[in-house]
Design a protein around this motif. Sequence first.
Motif, PDB file in Angstrom:
ATOM      1  N   ASP A 100       0.922  -1.257  -0.188  1.00  0.00           N
ATOM      2  CA  ASP A 100      -0.387  -0.098   0.251  1.00  0.00           C
ATOM      3  C   ASP A 100       1.273   1.174  -0.289  1.00  0.00           C
ATOM      4  O   ASP A 100       0.328   2.280   0.078  1.00  0.00           O
ATOM      5  CB  ASP A 100      -1.023   0.003   0.847  1.00  0.00           C
ATOM      6  CG  ASP A 100      -0.367   0.248   2.827  1.00  0.00           C
ATOM      7  OD1 ASP A 100       1.205  -0.624   2.792  1.00  0.00           O
ATOM      8  OD2 ASP A 100      -0.676   0.855   3.592  1.00  0.00           O
ATOM      9  N   ARG A 101       2.298   1.081   0.447  1.00  0.00           N
ATOM     10  CA  ARG A 101       2.440   2.198   0.018  1.00  0.00           C
ATOM     11  C   ARG A 101       4.218   1.784  -1.387  1.00  0.00           C
ATOM     12  O   ARG A 101       4.309   1.141  -1.089  1.00  0.00           O
ATOM     13  CB  ARG A 101       4.106   2.190   1.379  1.00  0.00           C
ATOM     14  CG  ARG A 101       3.038   2.873   2.364  1.00  0.00           C
ATOM     15  CD  ARG A 101       4.058   2.628   3.473  1.00  0.00           C
ATOM     16  NE  ARG A 101       4.523   4.093   3.090  1.00  0.00           N
ATOM     17  CZ  ARG A 101       4.781   4.228   4.971  1.00  0.00           C
ATOM     18  NH1 ARG A 101       4.815   3.749   5.832  1.00  0.00           N
ATOM     19  NH2 ARG A 101       5.507   6.017   5.116  1.00  0.00           N
ATOM     20  N   ARG A 149       1.581   6.647  -0.535  1.00  0.00           N
ATOM     21  CA  ARG A 149       0.397   5.812   0.270  1.00  0.00           C
ATOM     22  C   ARG A 149      -0.439   6.902  -1.387  1.00  0.00           C
ATOM     23  O   ARG A 149      -0.606   7.565  -1.135  1.00  0.00           O
ATOM     24  CB  ARG A 149      -0.358   5.906   1.493  1.00  0.00           C
ATOM     25  CG  ARG A 149       0.724   5.221   2.372  1.00  0.00           C
ATOM     26  CD  ARG A 149      -0.818   5.315   3.701  1.00  0.00           C
ATOM     27  NE  ARG A 149       0.376   4.934   5.258  1.00  0.00           N
ATOM     28  CZ  ARG A 149       0.808   3.362   5.414  1.00  0.00           C
ATOM     29  NH1 ARG A 149      -0.045   2.605   4.881  1.00  0.00           N
ATOM     30  NH2 ARG A 149       1.745   3.179   6.249  1.00  0.00           N
TER      31      ARG A 149
END
Length: 179
Positions: A100-101, A149
Amino acid sequence: MAFDDEDEEDSGPPKLPGGKFYMTPAGFARLEAELAARRDERHRVVEIVAWAASNGDRSENADYKEGKRRLREIDRRLRFLIRRLAHAEVVDAAAQPQRDRVFFGATVTYANERDEERTVTIVGIDEADMAQGKISIGSPIALALLRARRGDEVTVRTPRGAEMIEVIAIAYPRPQQAA
């Protein structure tokens, strides 16, 4: 043929934190293949130089002079490749647990202040190719995107000044399934 790391500074961009050159498995394999090819080429050129030297007067021998010049080029590239591979940190983006990053190997879609969307993949310094959408981890855009993100706005420092970009999507390669 001796390669002494202290005698010659490493050419190219500076190493990233930790003294490593991050690269993908494919980039590492490509440099290894080039190293093997350059070693083979060096052996062929040495044979040509030896033959040219056996022909006598070297001062007017174009084959000898050209061969020696080519050997210097090959040796310079060999030193670079050996050093680069020795300091490589191979990172498989498919194994990234935090998807997610933005990290090394991520494919990121972002929008700039003019609402232009771009998709880039963050790769090693030696793998960057803007025509294929691959940017170096040391580039201003990649440095700004790292750890961001989806939905984050980050500031990119460019020669034209600061520019805000928004992360729209983050993707990583799928992990390989064991056969």
